[in-house]
Write a protein that holds these residues in place. Structure first.
Motif, PDB file in Angstrom:
ATOM      1  N   GLY A  45       0.971  -1.045  -0.242  1.00 22.10           N
ATOM      2  CA  GLY A  45      -0.078   0.012   0.048  1.00 22.10           C
ATOM      3  C   GLY A  45       0.987   1.149   0.129  1.00 22.10           C
ATOM      4  N   GLU A  68       1.209  -1.745  -4.721  1.00 19.00           N
ATOM      5  CA  GLU A  68       0.099  -0.702  -4.975  1.00 19.00           C
ATOM      6  C   GLU A  68      -0.986  -1.371  -5.537  1.00 19.00           C
ATOM      7  OE1 GLU A  68      -1.147   2.277  -2.914  1.00 19.00           O
ATOM      8  OE2 GLU A  68      -2.850   1.943  -4.491  1.00 19.00           O
ATOM      9  N   TYR A  70      -3.779   0.006  -7.044  1.00 23.50           N
ATOM     10  CA  TYR A  70      -4.540   0.972  -7.918  1.00 23.50           C
ATOM     11  C   TYR A  70      -3.437   1.718  -8.955  1.00 23.50           C
ATOM     12  CZ  TYR A  70      -8.578   0.334  -5.191  1.00 23.50           C
ATOM     13  OH  TYR A  70      -9.553  -0.237  -4.593  1.00 23.50           O
ATOM     14  N   ASP A  95      -3.146  -6.565  -5.459  1.00 26.16           N
ATOM     15  CA  ASP A  95      -4.034  -6.638  -4.285  1.00 26.16           C
ATOM     16  C   ASP A  95      -3.117  -7.657  -3.333  1.00 26.16           C
ATOM     17  OD1 ASP A  95      -5.785  -7.307  -2.099  1.00 26.16           O
ATOM     18  OD2 ASP A  95      -7.203  -6.872  -3.418  1.00 26.16           O
ATOM     19  N   ALA A  96      -2.692  -7.217  -2.140  1.00 29.12           N
ATOM     20  CA  ALA A  96      -1.699  -7.777  -1.364  1.00 29.12           C
ATOM     21  C   ALA A  96      -2.391  -9.113  -1.092  1.00 29.12           C
ATOM     22  CB  ALA A  96      -1.355  -6.917  -0.336  1.00 29.12           C
ATOM     23  N   ASN A 114       1.898   1.174   5.902  1.00 32.36           N
ATOM     24  CA  ASN A 114       2.046   2.583   6.433  1.00 32.36           C
ATOM     25  C   ASN A 114       0.511   3.257   6.251  1.00 32.36           C
ATOM     26  OD1 ASN A 114       4.569   2.985   7.272  1.00 32.36           O
ATOM     27  ND2 ASN A 114       5.219   3.086   5.269  1.00 32.36           N
ATOM     28  N   PHE A 115      -0.267   3.648   7.258  1.00 33.89           N
ATOM     29  CA  PHE A 115      -1.455   4.216   6.941  1.00 33.89           C
ATOM     30  C   PHE A 115      -2.472   3.458   6.120  1.00 33.89           C
ATOM     31  CE2 PHE A 115       1.636   7.234   8.514  1.00 33.89           C
ATOM     32  CZ  PHE A 115       0.973   7.731   9.576  1.00 33.89           C
ATOM     33  N   ASP A 117      -5.598   1.157   5.002  1.00 33.01           N
ATOM     34  CA  ASP A 117      -6.948   1.221   4.831  1.00 33.01           C
ATOM     35  C   ASP A 117      -7.471   0.659   6.220  1.00 33.01           C
ATOM     36  OD1 ASP A 117      -6.625   2.746   2.413  1.00 33.01           O
ATOM     37  OD2 ASP A 117      -7.254   1.139   1.365  1.00 33.01           O
ATOM     38  N   THR A 192       6.038   9.428   6.007  1.00 34.79           N
ATOM     39  CA  THR A 192       5.191   9.091   4.636  1.00 34.79           C
ATOM     40  C   THR A 192       4.145  10.120   4.105  1.00 34.79           C
ATOM     41  OG1 THR A 192       2.934   8.343   5.219  1.00 34.79           O
ATOM     42  CG2 THR A 192       4.691   6.630   5.371  1.00 34.79           C
ATOM     43  N   TYR A 194       0.991  10.445   4.078  1.00 38.77           N
ATOM     44  CA  TYR A 194      -0.269  10.633   5.070  1.00 38.77           C
ATOM     45  C   TYR A 194       0.278  11.153   6.411  1.00 38.77           C
ATOM     46  CZ  TYR A 194      -3.890   8.692   2.219  1.00 38.77           C
ATOM     47  OH  TYR A 194      -4.955   8.720   1.074  1.00 38.77           O
TER      48      TYR A 194
HETATM   49  N1  SAM Z   1       1.373   4.320   2.529  1.00 32.64           N
HETATM   50  C1  SAM Z   1       0.953   5.545   1.779  1.00 32.64           C
HETATM   51  C2  SAM Z   1       1.192   6.548   2.905  1.00 32.64           C
HETATM   52  O1  SAM Z   1       1.404   6.397   3.868  1.00 32.64           O
HETATM   53  O2  SAM Z   1       1.276   7.955   2.387  1.00 32.64           O
HETATM   54  C3  SAM Z   1      -0.553   5.454   1.306  1.00 32.64           C
HETATM   55  C4  SAM Z   1      -1.607   5.444   2.517  1.00 32.64           C
HETATM   56  S1  SAM Z   1      -3.272   5.302   1.693  1.00 32.64           S
HETATM   57  C5  SAM Z   1      -4.274   5.561   2.916  1.00 32.64           C
HETATM   58  C6  SAM Z   1      -3.477   3.319   1.572  1.00 32.64           C
HETATM   59  C7  SAM Z   1      -2.835   2.740   0.104  1.00 32.64           C
HETATM   60  O3  SAM Z   1      -2.764   1.392   0.349  1.00 32.64           O
HETATM   61  C8  SAM Z   1      -3.626   3.349  -0.888  1.00 32.64           C
HETATM   62  O4  SAM Z   1      -2.972   3.625  -2.058  1.00 32.64           O
HETATM   63  C9  SAM Z   1      -4.566   1.895  -1.144  1.00 32.64           C
HETATM   64  O5  SAM Z   1      -4.665   1.869  -2.528  1.00 32.64           O
HETATM   65  C10 SAM Z   1      -3.543   0.853  -1.085  1.00 32.64           C
HETATM   66  N2  SAM Z   1      -3.886  -0.301  -0.500  1.00 32.64           N
HETATM   67  C11 SAM Z   1      -5.054  -0.654   0.366  1.00 32.64           C
HETATM   68  N3  SAM Z   1      -5.249  -1.904   0.368  1.00 32.64           N
HETATM   69  C12 SAM Z   1      -4.420  -2.364  -0.640  1.00 32.64           C
HETATM   70  C13 SAM Z   1      -4.171  -4.166  -0.741  1.00 32.64           C
HETATM   71  N4  SAM Z   1      -4.743  -4.828  -0.360  1.00 32.64           N
HETATM   72  N5  SAM Z   1      -2.944  -4.194  -1.497  1.00 32.64           N
HETATM   73  C14 SAM Z   1      -2.382  -3.178  -2.282  1.00 32.64           C
HETATM   74  N6  SAM Z   1      -2.579  -2.034  -1.990  1.00 32.64           N
HETATM   75  C15 SAM Z   1      -3.400  -1.693  -1.073  1.00 32.64           C
END
Ligand code: SAM
Length: 212
Positions: A45, A68, A70, A95-96, A114-115, A117, A192, A194
């Motif tokens: 992510g 990531e 998206y 997708d992880a 980090n941060f 969802d 990061t 966020y």
């Molecule tokens: N880590 C960065 C930061 O701290 O600034 C971004 C935080 S953002 C809230 C969470 C990121 O995780 C998003 O870009 C989202 O698309 C990605 N993400 C969420 N679930 C994920 C998953 N299952 N696999 C890969 N990426 C994921």
């Protein structure tokens, strides 16, 4: 993460030499991809990649893989990368949930979250990257002495994560609920996107380190 569809982002990723397509089946072959036997650390992510790009810049003897979900977000990281190319970093759009299909047993030295969802609804708990289901996946890909490092400003998600570390049978090596005021845990901290945004709003940043 505000998601705006960026036209052409899928194509940009498909053509980018730093992006490893899932169809490449890199599982167990990461040292060949990097052409060295340096440790491999991953961020799940990574968003726009500020954190992992900075780590890669600071530590040329460590290999990094940014993950990531998206394309529209990942493409931003790739743009930053083109400004300052680095040899020790690669990216995967995925997708992880299927992380064990991309990394072999004990292939990874460290996992950064980090941060992540929060998935606030109980029925979505399994999707949280610090759920016991994800710790099971990390158990498979992480080296025996590897560790997971998690940062968030979301105290409910943090409480949940502390419980899940225990439920998964992992050890809590350290934690803080105010990282920026904890000199030991904050040493060498790389912010990061966020983290910068939420700490500027006055939100304390929580961090935990877990191993088994
Ligand atoms: N880590 C960065 C930061 O701290 O600034 C971004 C935080 S953002 C809230 C969470 C990121 O995780 C998003 O870009 C989202 O698309 C990605 N993400 C969420 N679930 C994920 C998953 N299952 N696999 C890969 N990426 C994921």
């Amino acid at each position: 993460m505000r998601l705006r569809n960026i036209p052409g982002s899928r194509e940009a990723i498909a053509e980018n030499p730093w992006c490893i397509p899932e169809e490449c089946h890199p599982k167990g072959k990461w040292h060949d991809i990097f052409k060295n036997d340096h440790p491999i650390q991953i961020e799940i992510g990574m968003g726009k990649g500020r954190f992992i790009l900075e780590l890669a810049r600071q530590n040329p003897d460590i290999n990094y893989v940014g993950i990531e979900k998206y394309s529209s977000v990942l493409v931003r990281g790739l743009q930053k990368m083109e400004e300052t190319p680095l040899e020790n970093i690669r990216f995967i759009r995925m997708d992880a949930e299927t992380i064990c299909e991309m990394f072999g047993e004990h292939e990874v030295d460290r996992i950064y979250l980090n941060f992540s969802d929060p998935w606030p609804k109980d029925r979505h708990a399994k999707r949280r990257l610090t759920s016991r289901e994800f710790f099971r996946r990390y158990d498979h890909i992480l080296k025996t002495d590897g560790r997971v490092e998690f940062k968030t400003d979301n105290s409910s998600l943090f409480d949940f994560s502390l419980e899940e570390v225990k439920e998964a049978g992992w050890r809590l090596d350290g934690f803080t609920r105010n990282l920026h005021h904890d000199p030991l845990m904050n040493e060498g901290n790389v912010m990061t996107e966020y983290e910068e945004r939420f700490s500027a709003m006055g939100n304390p940043i929580h961090k935990l380190i877990a191993s088994r």
